[in-house]
Design a protein around this motif. Structure first.
Motif, PDB file in Angstrom:
ATOM      1  N   SER A   1       1.038  -1.244  -0.043  1.00 25.28           N
ATOM      2  CA  SER A   1       0.009   0.174  -0.106  1.00 25.28           C
ATOM      3  C   SER A   1       0.850   1.299   0.128  1.00 25.28           C
ATOM      4  CB  SER A   1      -0.984  -0.184   1.228  1.00 25.28           C
ATOM      5  OG  SER A   1      -1.518   1.145   1.201  1.00 25.28           O
ATOM      6  N   PHE A   2       1.971   1.113   0.887  1.00 25.68           N
ATOM      7  CA  PHE A   2       2.915   2.313   0.922  1.00 25.68           C
ATOM      8  C   PHE A   2       3.659   2.835  -0.470  1.00 25.68           C
ATOM      9  CE2 PHE A   2       3.167   1.919   5.766  1.00 25.68           C
ATOM     10  CZ  PHE A   2       2.229   2.732   5.937  1.00 25.68           C
ATOM     11  N   GLU A   3       3.942   1.481  -1.196  1.00 25.56           N
ATOM     12  CA  GLU A   3       4.733   1.375  -2.402  1.00 25.56           C
ATOM     13  C   GLU A   3       3.541   2.114  -3.531  1.00 25.56           C
ATOM     14  OE1 GLU A   3       6.974  -1.279  -5.656  1.00 25.56           O
ATOM     15  OE2 GLU A   3       6.339  -1.897  -3.468  1.00 25.56           O
ATOM     16  N   LYS A   4       2.635   1.796  -3.474  1.00 21.39           N
ATOM     17  CA  LYS A   4       1.291   2.427  -4.442  1.00 21.39           C
ATOM     18  C   LYS A   4       1.181   3.774  -4.295  1.00 21.39           C
ATOM     19  CE  LYS A   4      -0.892  -2.005  -5.127  1.00 21.39           C
ATOM     20  NZ  LYS A   4      -2.178  -2.802  -4.793  1.00 21.39           N
ATOM     21  N   GLN A   5       1.126   4.258  -2.867  1.00 21.00           N
ATOM     22  CA  GLN A   5       0.868   5.730  -2.564  1.00 21.00           C
ATOM     23  C   GLN A   5       2.048   6.353  -3.064  1.00 21.00           C
ATOM     24  OE1 GLN A   5       0.134   5.949   1.646  1.00 21.00           O
ATOM     25  NE2 GLN A   5      -1.653   4.681   1.544  1.00 21.00           N
ATOM     26  N   ALA A   6       3.222   5.837  -3.012  1.00 16.45           N
ATOM     27  CA  ALA A   6       4.629   6.722  -3.437  1.00 16.45           C
ATOM     28  C   ALA A   6       4.387   6.802  -4.869  1.00 16.45           C
ATOM     29  CB  ALA A   6       5.606   5.915  -2.758  1.00 16.45           C
ATOM     30  N   ARG A   7       4.267   5.578  -5.627  1.00 15.76           N
ATOM     31  CA  ARG A   7       4.196   5.680  -6.901  1.00 15.76           C
ATOM     32  C   ARG A   7       3.150   6.689  -7.470  1.00 15.76           C
ATOM     33  NH1 ARG A   7       4.670  -0.244  -7.186  1.00 15.76           N
ATOM     34  NH2 ARG A   7       2.531  -0.184  -7.221  1.00 15.76           N
ATOM     35  N   HIS A   8       1.788   6.838  -6.797  1.00  7.30           N
ATOM     36  CA  HIS A   8       0.648   7.655  -7.350  1.00  7.30           C
ATOM     37  C   HIS A   8       1.188   8.843  -6.914  1.00  7.30           C
ATOM     38  CE1 HIS A   8      -3.393   8.463  -7.587  1.00  7.30           C
ATOM     39  NE2 HIS A   8      -3.298   9.384  -6.648  1.00  7.30           N
ATOM     40  N   SER A   9       2.048   9.330  -5.823  1.00  5.55           N
ATOM     41  CA  SER A   9       2.211  10.701  -5.465  1.00  5.55           C
ATOM     42  C   SER A   9       3.259  11.370  -6.462  1.00  5.55           C
ATOM     43  CB  SER A   9       2.637  10.954  -4.198  1.00  5.55           C
ATOM     44  OG  SER A   9       3.757  10.040  -3.991  1.00  5.55           O
ATOM     45  N   ILE A  10       4.135  10.587  -6.993  1.00  7.07           N
ATOM     46  CA  ILE A  10       5.104  11.072  -8.354  1.00  7.07           C
ATOM     47  C   ILE A  10       4.245  11.516  -9.379  1.00  7.07           C
ATOM     48  CG2 ILE A  10       6.786  10.214  -9.745  1.00  7.07           C
ATOM     49  CD1 ILE A  10       7.868   8.462  -7.438  1.00  7.07           C
ATOM     50  N   THR A  11       3.180  10.775  -9.734  1.00  2.75           N
ATOM     51  CA  THR A  11       2.690  11.097 -11.069  1.00  2.75           C
ATOM     52  C   THR A  11       1.193  11.840 -10.751  1.00  2.75           C
ATOM     53  OG1 THR A  11       1.409   8.731 -10.876  1.00  2.75           O
ATOM     54  CG2 THR A  11       3.339   9.255 -12.184  1.00  2.75           C
ATOM     55  N   HIS A  12       0.812  12.344  -9.601  1.00  2.00           N
ATOM     56  CA  HIS A  12      -0.346  13.084  -9.300  1.00  2.00           C
ATOM     57  C   HIS A  12      -0.220  14.127  -8.665  1.00  2.00           C
ATOM     58  CE1 HIS A  12      -1.843   9.112 -10.914  1.00  2.00           C
ATOM     59  NE2 HIS A  12      -3.059   9.861 -11.089  1.00  2.00           N
ATOM     60  N   ASP A  13      -1.128  15.111  -9.002  1.00  2.00           N
ATOM     61  CA  ASP A  13      -1.099  16.352  -8.091  1.00  2.00           C
ATOM     62  C   ASP A  13      -1.483  16.357  -6.442  1.00  2.00           C
ATOM     63  OD1 ASP A  13      -1.053  19.319  -7.939  1.00  2.00           O
ATOM     64  OD2 ASP A  13      -3.087  19.141  -7.573  1.00  2.00           O
ATOM     65  N   LEU A  14      -0.747  16.700  -5.637  1.00  2.00           N
ATOM     66  CA  LEU A  14      -0.934  16.584  -4.243  1.00  2.00           C
ATOM     67  C   LEU A  14      -2.290  16.969  -3.662  1.00  2.00           C
ATOM     68  CD1 LEU A  14       2.655  16.978  -2.702  1.00  2.00           C
ATOM     69  CD2 LEU A  14       1.399  15.014  -3.228  1.00  2.00           C
ATOM     70  N   LEU A  15      -2.716  18.398  -4.370  1.00  2.00           N
ATOM     71  CA  LEU A  15      -3.746  18.986  -3.973  1.00  2.00           C
ATOM     72  C   LEU A  15      -5.162  18.553  -4.453  1.00  2.00           C
ATOM     73  CD1 LEU A  15      -5.078  21.446  -2.446  1.00  2.00           C
ATOM     74  CD2 LEU A  15      -4.756  22.830  -4.627  1.00  2.00           C
ATOM     75  N   THR A  16      -5.133  18.092  -5.856  1.00  2.00           N
ATOM     76  CA  THR A  16      -6.317  17.520  -6.327  1.00  2.00           C
ATOM     77  C   THR A  16      -6.410  16.076  -6.596  1.00  2.00           C
ATOM     78  OG1 THR A  16      -5.414  17.990  -8.788  1.00  2.00           O
ATOM     79  CG2 THR A  16      -6.539  19.800  -7.528  1.00  2.00           C
ATOM     80  N   ASP A  17      -5.249  15.448  -6.541  1.00  2.00           N
ATOM     81  CA  ASP A  17      -5.050  13.999  -6.998  1.00  2.00           C
ATOM     82  C   ASP A  17      -5.234  13.805  -8.363  1.00  2.00           C
ATOM     83  OD1 ASP A  17      -4.334  11.596  -5.983  1.00  2.00           O
ATOM     84  OD2 ASP A  17      -6.440  10.860  -6.035  1.00  2.00           O
ATOM     85  N   MET A  18      -5.339  15.034  -9.385  1.00  2.00           N
ATOM     86  CA  MET A  18      -5.409  14.916 -10.710  1.00  2.00           C
ATOM     87  C   MET A  18      -3.990  14.396 -11.157  1.00  2.00           C
ATOM     88  SD  MET A  18      -7.312  18.059 -12.223  1.00  2.00           S
ATOM     89  CE  MET A  18      -8.966  17.934 -12.785  1.00  2.00           C
ATOM     90  N   PRO A  19      -3.871  13.783 -12.454  1.00  2.00           N
ATOM     91  CA  PRO A  19      -2.546  13.522 -12.915  1.00  2.00           C
ATOM     92  C   PRO A  19      -1.752  14.892 -12.799  1.00  2.00           C
ATOM     93  CG  PRO A  19      -4.082  12.398 -14.429  1.00  2.00           C
ATOM     94  CD  PRO A  19      -5.113  13.247 -13.312  1.00  2.00           C
ATOM     95  N   ASN A  20      -0.432  15.050 -12.741  1.00  2.00           N
ATOM     96  CA  ASN A  20       0.466  16.233 -12.853  1.00  2.00           C
ATOM     97  C   ASN A  20       0.966  16.276 -14.060  1.00  2.00           C
ATOM     98  OD1 ASN A  20       2.276  14.266 -12.788  1.00  2.00           O
ATOM     99  ND2 ASN A  20       2.956  14.895 -10.652  1.00  2.00           N
ATOM    100  N   LYS A  21       1.638  17.393 -14.217  1.00  2.00           N
ATOM    101  CA  LYS A  21       2.528  17.640 -15.692  1.00  2.00           C
ATOM    102  C   LYS A  21       3.227  16.299 -16.090  1.00  2.00           C
ATOM    103  CE  LYS A  21       4.403  21.555 -16.392  1.00  2.00           C
ATOM    104  NZ  LYS A  21       5.445  22.843 -16.562  1.00  2.00           N
ATOM    105  N   GLU A  22       3.898  15.703 -15.134  1.00  2.00           N
ATOM    106  CA  GLU A  22       4.772  14.574 -15.783  1.00  2.00           C
ATOM    107  C   GLU A  22       4.045  13.491 -16.378  1.00  2.00           C
ATOM    108  OE1 GLU A  22       8.020  14.629 -15.945  1.00  2.00           O
ATOM    109  OE2 GLU A  22       7.886  16.633 -15.001  1.00  2.00           O
ATOM    110  N   LEU A  23       3.028  13.206 -15.663  1.00  2.00           N
ATOM    111  CA  LEU A  23       2.000  12.192 -16.101  1.00  2.00           C
ATOM    112  C   LEU A  23       1.222  12.600 -17.419  1.00  2.00           C
ATOM    113  CD1 LEU A  23       0.811   9.481 -16.075  1.00  2.00           C
ATOM    114  CD2 LEU A  23      -1.054  10.234 -14.335  1.00  2.00           C
TER     115      LEU A  23
END
Length: 542
Positions: free
Chosen positions: A110-132
């Motif tokens: 679960s922690f690994e999935k959260q870490a991968r998710h935070s790299i590719t998603h905006d922290l405020l909105t949980d939308m995909p970020n610029k990199e994704l």
């Protein structure tokens, strides 16, 4: 599944063997105690009945005494019950260990999935970020065989800064969250929505649309954002502008598409419709800075960039202390361009990371060369907000440090207050990693950003630079003079050096000397110069 079940069975079997060996040991101890007790009891009965202890008296006692018959059964009961209990306990204990191990594995996953998710998603909105978003666009470009046709809509909330300045950061964050919810609910899959910047979203349309259809889509975005938002019981209206590009008509790579979407966005800001599709004719009518966007990607490749160096001198005696590296663009058409004309454009794309890497490489190499020739100065290099959100930056700097042989004490990295506020936790982590290598940090343009004392206290700073807007008028504006004096005293109390920017005359320099300022830079002391001219300036002013 059979492999998993087999490994689980083997794991359980091995654990049972270990637990049983330990529990059986205790059971055998109980049996031993029972046998000793039986032996003692038999000897006592034999002695009481015959007056002596012999084999014959012991056998007679066993044959005639009913109580001893019962004691004879006890060791066998202990043996049976011990083996049974040991097996049950071993299985239960092993099962508990397996359950706890699986729980730990689940938490780790679960922690690994959260870490991968935070790299590719905006922290405020949980939308995909610029990199994704960039990655998804690139995937559309290369598959299948470059024949895909798609569109990108760049959506900017134009009055976001006004709302943020009026209601505060928390309220503006709340507005962005509400906008994100509306956009995601209005444009589900196959549309792909991302948050690129603080007030900029993107909409990827993975299908071919006619000009009319794409404008209708833009109009639907306006309708989605038309209804008022409520932020802390305050009624707020979001005003949006939309720039539109099509692949491959308007570009064949993601950076070009985003750049031209930015041009279309600029044109949309000046139209009544609030949206515009990019057209090459826009380049002729837009400002020069905007038309430069299409040339930026080739500036580094064509070696059109050059570092200029502006001296920093000690206020006390006028001797040289260091220099600030400032990038210039030798544009083949527009001539020599200052950073204000193209750095903001590069920050809208990933090109800024390539520029930072180039500046660090060039600056470190030049500084190392100066020290090899006996010129003992400290070089200041500027980092942008994008750099402080790049987790690879510390490793890039470490690699360049090793390649150039630079001493970290010779380098000061300049950051602005506002650059930290984009993602304070991430920025602070990157700053501390770089500082642990031995590099020093300076707050640039102090007084023009958040001016947070808490960040001044927590940052590993060496220097504080007073912005030129306060320094240039200290002879005429009493308020500026008070601000400069207070800033110098604050910095010294925090153990920091103070550099005054924008020193344009000797009178200003003399006043700064009276105030106790440490360093100064400005046109009065030396303009930004190419490397050869800077070396000549240093030799003449040592």
């Amino acid at each position: 599944m059979r492999v998993v079940n087999s490994s689980t069975s083997d794991f359980l079997h091995n654990n049972v063997k270990v637990f049983r060996s330990r529990v059986s040991k205790t059971a055998w101890q109980g049996i031993s105690v029972a046998i000793i007790a039986l032996t003692v009891a038999t000897a006592a009965v034999a002695y009481l009945e015959s007056g002596q202890i012999s084999i014959a008296s012991l056998l007679e006692a066993q044959r005639t005494n009913f109580a001893l018959w019962i004691l004879d059964i006890v060791p066998f009961i202990f043996a049976f019950w011990g083996q049974y209990s040991s097996t049950v306990l071993a299985y239960e204990a092993s099962a508990m260990v397996m359950d706890q191990t699986q729980e730990l594995r689940d938490k780790a996953d679960s922690f690994e999935k959260q870490a991968r998710h935070s790299i590719t998603h905006d922290l405020l909105t949980d939308m995909p970020n610029k990199e994704l978003f960039y990655d998804r666009v690139e995937q559309h470009i290369v598959s299948p065989r470059g024949q895909t046709i798609f569109s990108v809509l760049l959506i900017e909330v134009s009055n976001y800064k006004e709302i943020s300045d009026t209601l505060g950061r928390n309220s503006s964050d709340s507005l962005i969250k509400q906008i994100a919810v509306r956009l995601e609910s209005a444009f589900p899959s196959p549309y792909s929505i991302a948050r690129l910047e603080s007030n900029t979203f993107s909409l990827l349309v993975s299908e071919e649309l006619s000009e009319r259809s794409v404008l209708e889509l833009a109009e639907s975005v306006h309708r989605v954002l038309h209804d008022a938002f409520f932020v802390e019981k305050v009624k707020v209206s979001a005003q949006a502008n939309i720039g539109i590009v099509h692949f491959p008509l308007h570009g064949t790579d993601v950076d070009t598409l985003v750049q031209r979407a930015g041009i279309a966005l600029y044109m949309a800001q000046n139209s009544n419709k609030g949206s515009a599709v990019y057209d090459s004719s826009f380049d002729a009518h837009s400002p020069k800075q905007l038309t430069l966007m299409s040339d930026l990607s080739h500036a580094l490749e064509n070696q059109e960039l050059e570092l200029y160096y502006q001296p920093k001198v000690k206020v006390s005696d006028g001797s040289i202390s260091g220099a600030e590296a400032l990038v210039r663009w030798n544009h083949p058409k527009h001539g020599l361009l200052g950073p204000d004309q193209f750095i903001p454009l590069m920050e809208r794309t990933r090109l800024i990371q390539g520029l930072t890497l180039w500046v660090i490489q060039e600056g470190f190499s030049q500084c190392a060369e100066w020290h090899r020739t006996g010129l003992d100065i400290i070089l200041s290099i500027n980092l942008s907000a994008k750099d402080l959100n790049n987790p690879e930056l510390p490793d890039l700097i470490s690699g360049i440090k090793g390649a150039t042989g630079i001493n970290p004490a010779w380098i000061t990295l300049e950051i602005t207050e506002s650059s930290i506020m984009t993602d304070p936790d991430a920025a602070m982590g990157i700053i501390r990693r770089i500082h642990d290598m031995g590099f020093q940090f300076s707050i640039d343009d102090y007084g023009t950003g958040y001016s947070s004392l808490s960040y001044l206290k927590s940052l590993p700073l060496k220097e504080l630079k007073i912005d030129r807007s306060f320094v240039s008028d200290i002879l005429r504006d009493e308020s500026d003079a008070v601000i400069v004096n207070a800033t110098i005293n604050l910095a010294h109390n925090l153990g920091l050096e103070v550099t005054a920017e924008g020193v344009e005359d000797q009178a200003t320099l003399e006043l700064l000397k009276e105030e106790g300022c440490d360093l100064a830079q400005g046109f009065h002391l030396g303009r930004p110069m190419p490397q050869s001219e800077f070396n000549q300036w240093c030799s003449e002013n040592r």
